[in-house]
Design a protein around this motif. Structure first.
Motif, mmCIF file in Angstrom:
data_model
loop_
_atom_site.group_PDB
_atom_site.id
_atom_site.type_symbol
_atom_site.label_atom_id
_atom_site.label_comp_id
_atom_site.label_asym_id
_atom_site.label_seq_id
_atom_site.Cartn_x
_atom_site.Cartn_y
_atom_site.Cartn_z
ATOM 1 N N GLU A 161 13.538 -33.552 64.107
ATOM 2 C CA GLU A 161 14.772 -33.042 63.515
ATOM 3 C C GLU A 161 14.523 -31.759 62.733
ATOM 4 N N THR A 162 13.381 -31.677 62.050
ATOM 5 C CA THR A 162 13.053 -30.456 61.313
ATOM 6 C C THR A 162 12.888 -29.275 62.254
ATOM 7 N N VAL A 163 12.190 -29.504 63.363
ATOM 8 C CA VAL A 163 11.990 -28.432 64.343
ATOM 9 C C VAL A 163 13.322 -28.018 64.964
ATOM 10 N N GLN A 164 14.191 -28.977 65.247
ATOM 11 C CA GLN A 164 15.496 -28.654 65.824
ATOM 12 C C GLN A 164 16.333 -27.819 64.860
ATOM 13 N N ARG A 165 16.336 -28.176 63.582
ATOM 14 C CA ARG A 165 17.084 -27.394 62.589
ATOM 15 C C ARG A 165 16.540 -25.976 62.500
ATOM 16 N N MET A 166 15.224 -25.869 62.572
ATOM 17 C CA MET A 166 14.598 -24.553 62.506
ATOM 18 C C MET A 166 14.998 -23.694 63.699
ATOM 19 N N GLN A 167 15.049 -24.282 64.878
ATOM 20 C CA GLN A 167 15.411 -23.535 66.079
ATOM 21 C C GLN A 167 16.882 -23.145 66.084
ATOM 22 N N VAL A 168 17.734 -24.030 65.568
ATOM 23 C CA VAL A 168 19.164 -23.731 65.543
ATOM 24 C C VAL A 168 19.491 -22.656 64.505
ATOM 25 N N SER A 169 18.886 -22.778 63.317
ATOM 26 C CA SER A 169 19.184 -21.832 62.242
ATOM 27 C C SER A 169 18.473 -20.502 62.425
ATOM 28 N N GLY A 170 17.374 -20.508 63.216
ATOM 29 C CA GLY A 170 16.612 -19.287 63.413
ATOM 30 C C GLY A 170 15.780 -18.906 62.212
ATOM 31 N N GLU A 171 15.600 -19.827 61.269
ATOM 32 C CA GLU A 171 14.869 -19.538 60.044
ATOM 33 C C GLU A 171 13.721 -20.521 59.894
ATOM 34 N N ASN A 172 12.594 -19.989 59.465
ATOM 35 C CA ASN A 172 11.421 -20.830 59.257
ATOM 36 C C ASN A 172 11.693 -21.783 58.105
ATOM 37 N N MET A 173 11.620 -23.091 58.368
ATOM 38 C CA MET A 173 11.977 -24.089 57.356
ATOM 39 C C MET A 173 11.039 -24.043 56.154
ATOM 40 N N LEU A 174 9.779 -23.625 56.359
ATOM 41 C CA LEU A 174 8.834 -23.581 55.248
ATOM 42 C C LEU A 174 9.124 -22.439 54.289
ATOM 43 N N GLN A 175 9.962 -21.484 54.702
ATOM 44 C CA GLN A 175 10.272 -20.362 53.833
ATOM 45 C C GLN A 175 11.463 -20.646 52.931
ATOM 46 N N LYS A 176 12.102 -21.785 53.088
ATOM 47 C CA LYS A 176 13.235 -22.156 52.247
ATOM 48 C C LYS A 176 12.715 -22.795 50.967
ATOM 49 N N LYS A 177 12.588 -22.017 49.950
ATOM 50 C CA LYS A 177 12.005 -22.505 48.705
ATOM 51 C C LYS A 177 13.091 -23.094 47.812
ATOM 52 N N GLY A 178 12.732 -24.212 47.152
ATOM 53 C CA GLY A 178 13.642 -24.787 46.178
ATOM 54 C C GLY A 178 14.753 -25.622 46.762
ATOM 55 N N GLU A 179 14.757 -25.839 48.091
ATOM 56 C CA GLU A 179 15.828 -26.613 48.705
ATOM 57 C C GLU A 179 15.331 -28.015 49.034
ATOM 58 N N LYS A 180 16.198 -28.976 48.806
ATOM 59 C CA LYS A 180 15.896 -30.363 49.147
ATOM 60 C C LYS A 180 14.575 -30.813 48.534
ATOM 61 N N THR A 181 14.400 -30.540 47.257
ATOM 62 C CA THR A 181 13.152 -30.902 46.590
ATOM 63 C C THR A 181 12.919 -32.408 46.616
ATOM 64 N N ASP A 182 13.983 -33.163 46.371
ATOM 65 C CA ASP A 182 13.852 -34.619 46.380
ATOM 66 C C ASP A 182 13.440 -35.120 47.745
ATOM 67 N N ALA A 183 14.033 -34.548 48.787
ATOM 68 C CA ALA A 183 13.693 -34.967 50.149
ATOM 69 C C ALA A 183 12.231 -34.664 50.459
ATOM 70 N N LYS A 184 11.754 -33.487 50.002
ATOM 71 C CA LYS A 184 10.357 -33.129 50.252
ATOM 72 C C LYS A 184 9.409 -34.060 49.500
ATOM 73 N N GLN A 185 9.766 -34.385 48.268
ATOM 74 C CA GLN A 185 8.927 -35.295 47.497
ATOM 75 C C GLN A 185 8.897 -36.681 48.128
ATOM 76 N N LYS A 186 10.041 -37.125 48.628
ATOM 77 C CA LYS A 186 10.096 -38.432 49.281
ATOM 78 C C LYS A 186 9.262 -38.431 50.559
ATOM 79 N N ALA A 187 9.326 -37.315 51.314
ATOM 80 C CA ALA A 187 8.527 -37.224 52.540
ATOM 81 C C ALA A 187 7.037 -37.279 52.218
ATOM 82 N N GLY A 188 6.631 -36.595 51.121
ATOM 83 C CA GLY A 188 5.230 -36.644 50.723
ATOM 84 C C GLY A 188 4.804 -38.036 50.303
#
Length: 242
Positions: A161-188
């Motif tokens: 799903e992360t790769v699909q969002r990246m391909q649709v938005s055309g933006e590198n997901m790792l360059q989105k700083k400060g977004e979905k912090t809780d989700a990233k912490q939960k994934a870790g």
């Protein structure tokens, strides 16, 4: 339809224990074997999903070309580190626990020390456990994998799903700083502790069976109730109520 695989796995596990006339030792070792195999498979799937997502991020057009070689090398080193760390930690825990189990529930083909001699050799442990216990308790891997399929598929689904969002938005997901912090912490947290949650639950079940055995509660009804607590898809009923 969603809980049908769980029901079939639950019924299959009980049927195997009943028709094969498993005793407490068999139930305990089957759970230990499934804990080792399914847990380690979860670790490999999680790391593999992360490697897939990382490779897609590096190949993305927004990722600077001059950093790609360094990113590939760093990703490979990181993946090898996690494989080594979790292999020694996860398998070492099971090797130590096997010595405890073997002293109370000895079975043919396993010494009184269990697999303790494989404490520092995870691949030797996996190989010996597979060769020794698969012919005895391999059938129980089927309901165990069915019961844990969500944990196995979750990292794969998340990476896709992360790769699909990246391909649709055309933006590198790792360059989105400060977004979905809780989700990233939960994934870790899921990555670090996810494979161990099921281990803790399975080993609590092992201790219960051992306690029931020493209290002379070796009755199939006791096992059936505990199997229902662990393997029955109660989460679907909680989801329905919510």
């Amino acid at each position: 339809m969603r809980i049908l695989p769980d029901l079939l796995g639950f019924a299959g596990g009980l049927a195997a224990a009943y028709f094969l006339q498993w005793e407490t030792g068999d139930l305990v070792w089957s759970l230990w074997f499934c804990s080792l195999m399914v847990g380690y498979l979860t670790i490999l799937v999680t790391i593999g999903s992360g490697m897939y997502m990382g490779s897609q991020v590096i190949r993305h057009e927004s990722f600077p070309r001059k950093y790609r070689a360094a990113a590939v090398g760093g990703g490979a080193v990181l993946a090898l580190f996690f494989i080594g760390f979790f292999s020694f930690h996860f398998c070492g825990f099971h090797a130590g626990h096997s010595a405890f189990l073997s002293s109370f529930f000895p079975i043919p083909g396993i010494s009184n020390q269990g697999f303790a001699d494989c404490f520092m050799n995870p691949f030797k442990l996996l190989g010996r456990a597979f060769m020794t216990l698969l012919p005895l308790y391999g059938i129980f891997l089927i309901p165990a994998i069915i019961a844990e399929r969500e944990n196995l598929l979750k990292p794969v689904r998340s990476a896709y799903e992360t790769v699909q969002r990246m391909q649709v938005s055309g933006e590198n997901m790792l360059q989105k700083k400060g977004e979905k912090t809780d989700a990233k912490q939960k994934a870790g947290a899921d990555f670090m502790f996810g494979p161990y949650r099921n281990v803790i639950r399975m080993h609590l079940l092992i201790f219960f069976f051992a306690g029931a055995h020493f209290m002379k509660l070796d009755h199939f009804a006791v096992y059936a109730v505990v199997y229902a607590v662990y393997f029955f898809p109660w989460r679907e009923f909680r989801r329905k109520r919510g």
